[in-house]
Design an enzyme around this catalytic site. Structure first.
Site, PDB file in Angstrom:
ATOM      1  N   GLU A   1      -5.245  -4.915  10.536  1.00  0.00           N
ATOM      2  CA  GLU A   1      -4.206  -3.919  10.745  1.00  0.00           C
ATOM      3  C   GLU A   1      -4.452  -3.214  12.081  1.00  0.00           C
ATOM      4  OE1 GLU A   1      -2.455  -2.820   6.560  1.00  0.00           O
ATOM      5  OE2 GLU A   1      -3.871  -1.311   7.236  1.00  0.00           O
TER       6      GLU A   1
ATOM      7  N   GLY B   1       2.990  -1.113   4.263  1.00  0.00           N
ATOM      8  CA  GLY B   1       3.032   0.315   3.964  1.00  0.00           C
ATOM      9  C   GLY B   1       4.461   0.740   3.656  1.00  0.00           C
ATOM     10  N   GLY B   2       5.111   1.349   4.646  1.00  0.00           N
ATOM     11  CA  GLY B   2       6.439   1.953   4.458  1.00  0.00           C
ATOM     12  C   GLY B   2       7.444   1.072   3.733  1.00  0.00           C
TER      13      GLY B   2
ATOM     14  N   HIS C   1      -9.491   1.368   5.198  1.00  0.00           N
ATOM     15  CA  HIS C   1      -8.186   1.469   5.861  1.00  0.00           C
ATOM     16  C   HIS C   1      -8.328   2.367   7.094  1.00  0.00           C
ATOM     17  CE1 HIS C   1      -4.015   2.470   6.633  1.00  0.00           C
ATOM     18  NE2 HIS C   1      -3.696   1.389   5.948  1.00  0.00           N
TER      19      HIS C   1
ATOM     20  N   GLY D   1       2.856   2.117  10.941  1.00  0.00           N
ATOM     21  CA  GLY D   1       3.837   3.188  10.817  1.00  0.00           C
ATOM     22  C   GLY D   1       4.563   3.501  12.119  1.00  0.00           C
TER      23      GLY D   1
ATOM     24  N   SER E   1       3.678  -2.315  10.284  1.00  0.00           N
ATOM     25  CA  SER E   1       5.125  -2.427  10.487  1.00  0.00           C
ATOM     26  C   SER E   1       5.698  -3.773  10.027  1.00  0.00           C
ATOM     27  CB  SER E   1       5.498  -2.137  11.948  1.00  0.00           C
ATOM     28  OG  SER E   1       5.156  -0.790  12.270  1.00  0.00           O
TER      29      SER E   1
ATOM     30  N   GLU F   1      -6.571   4.663   8.212  1.00  0.00           N
ATOM     31  CA  GLU F   1      -6.321   6.099   7.964  1.00  0.00           C
ATOM     32  C   GLU F   1      -7.564   6.767   7.397  1.00  0.00           C
ATOM     33  OE1 GLU F   1      -2.689   5.479   5.746  1.00  0.00           O
ATOM     34  OE2 GLU F   1      -1.716   4.863   7.609  1.00  0.00           O
TER      35      GLU F   1
ATOM     36  N   ASN G   1       0.876  -1.171   0.000  1.00  0.00           N
ATOM     37  CA  ASN G   1       0.000   0.000   0.000  1.00  0.00           C
ATOM     38  C   ASN G   1       0.912   1.219   0.000  1.00  0.00           C
ATOM     39  OD1 ASN G   1      -1.699   2.111   0.557  1.00  0.00           O
ATOM     40  ND2 ASN G   1      -2.309   1.390   2.600  1.00  0.00           N
ATOM     41  N   TRP G   2       0.982   1.886  -1.141  1.00  0.00           N
ATOM     42  CA  TRP G   2       1.937   3.004  -1.276  1.00  0.00           C
ATOM     43  C   TRP G   2       1.450   4.282  -0.599  1.00  0.00           C
ATOM     44  CZ3 TRP G   2       3.733   2.487  -7.138  1.00  0.00           C
ATOM     45  CH2 TRP G   2       4.441   1.274  -7.264  1.00  0.00           C
ATOM     46  N   LYS G   3       0.210   4.275  -0.129  1.00  0.00           N
ATOM     47  CA  LYS G   3      -0.372   5.465   0.523  1.00  0.00           C
ATOM     48  C   LYS G   3      -0.134   6.684  -0.376  1.00  0.00           C
ATOM     49  CE  LYS G   3       0.023   3.132   4.899  1.00  0.00           C
ATOM     50  NZ  LYS G   3       0.125   3.203   6.335  1.00  0.00           N
TER      51      LYS G   3
HETATM   52  P1  13P Z   1       3.237   0.333   7.715  1.00  0.00           P
HETATM   53  O1  13P Z   1       3.727  -0.955   7.062  1.00  0.00           O
HETATM   54  O2  13P Z   1       3.980   1.543   7.248  1.00  0.00           O
HETATM   55  O3  13P Z   1       3.151   0.188   9.200  1.00  0.00           O
HETATM   56  O4  13P Z   1       1.722   0.546   7.179  1.00  0.00           O
HETATM   57  C1  13P Z   1       0.821  -0.488   7.263  1.00  0.00           C
HETATM   58  C2  13P Z   1      -0.395  -0.148   6.485  1.00  0.00           C
HETATM   59  O5  13P Z   1      -1.125   0.758   6.852  1.00  0.00           O
HETATM   60  C3  13P Z   1      -0.683  -0.902   5.259  1.00  0.00           C
HETATM   61  O6  13P Z   1      -1.945  -0.638   4.759  1.00  0.00           O
END
Ligand code: 13P
Length: 251
Positions: free
Chosen positions: A166, A232-233, A94, A172, A211, A96, A9-11
């Site tokens: 999640e 994510g990251g 999600h 994050g 993470s 967020e 997920n590149w956000k």
């Molecule tokens: P991180 O891997 O950066 O913690 O993010 C997880 C995420 O929100 C994937 O959708």
């Protein structure tokens, strides 16, 4: 045997040019028959990434959708538009989106339904906040998010859904749930789906997100109920994403 998915997920990262460079590198990966790979770029990069990855077997997804075919919804993107741009999966609910954009379970359920109607696969995200976790509410929150989020999903449609657990406190933060903690919640998620839909629950893919990194992927994937990850990251850097894709469970 459930085929795992490694999803990035590149956000809100990567311009179309940066996404294109990343996709050109992904295109050179060997073909993995025993796992699915998915990347979810921002809206502006979906069509170029899906064009580059066509014929590679690597899937492309979107991070969000508005549940209507078209209309006066300034700033929104419809499932038809996503499908036409090449998206095959759509992340729905999600944390967020739930936290920053105040999306409710009800709205998330509309998105899940709209994604299915356009023959794409929803990835329904569930997970508790730190406070809910500390209050011992993990299972009740996850149950509510599943029951509400899936309320428009019939038993014919459920087999195509992907769930992502999640925990918000792990996103994050560098603080991942331990593989055992995640496995316990995944087991619970499967039991809720089993109650709602019966035995099809045993074939539903339940991903862990929060993470995920090259140094914890192998232990996460060693757990029975973890059928993949939503990263994510660490999905933004080619070397770390490909190390995660390369997890060693099945090799
Ligand atoms: P991180 O891997 O950066 O913690 O993010 C997880 C995420 O929100 C994937 O959708």
């Amino acid at each position: 045997m459930i085929k795992p998915i490694i999803a990035g997920n590149w956000k809100m990262y990567k311009t179309p040019k940066e996404a294109e460079d990343f996709a050109l590198k992904l295109k050179k990966l060997p073909v993995y028959g025993d796992r699915d790979i998915l990347v979810c770029p921002p809206f502006t990069a979906i069509s170029c990434v899906s064009r580059i990855l066509a014929d590679t077997g690597i899937y492309v997804g979107a991070q969000n959708v508005f549940p209507a075919k078209e209309g006066a919804f300034t700033g929104e993107v419809s499932p038809l538009m996503l499908k036409d741009a090449g998206a095959q999966f759509v992340i729905c609910g999600h944390s967020e989106r739930r936290q920053i954009f105040k999306e409710t379970d009800d709205f998330v359920s509309e998105k899940v339904k709209a994604v299915i109607e356009y023959d794409m696969i929803p990835i329904l995200c569930v997970g508790e906040t730190l406070q809910e976790n500390e209050n011992g509410e993990t299972f009740s929150v996850v149950r509510r998010q599943l029951e509400q989020g899936l309320k428009n999903v019939s038993s014919d449609m459920i087999k195509n859904i992907v769930i992502a657990y999640e925990p918000v406190w792990a996103i994050g933060t560098g603080k991942n749930a331990t593989p055992q903690q995640a496995n316990e919640v995944h087991t619970f998620i499967r039991s809720v789906i089993q109650k709602m839909y019966g035995d099809v629950a045993s074939s539903i893919r339940i991903l862990y997100g929060g993470s995920v990194k090259p140094d914890n992927i192998d232990s996460l994937m060693a757990e029975r109920e973890i059928n993949g990850v939503l990263v994510g990251g660490a999905s933004l850097i080619f070397e770390s994403f490909t190390r995660i894709v390369d997890f060693n469970k099945l090799m």
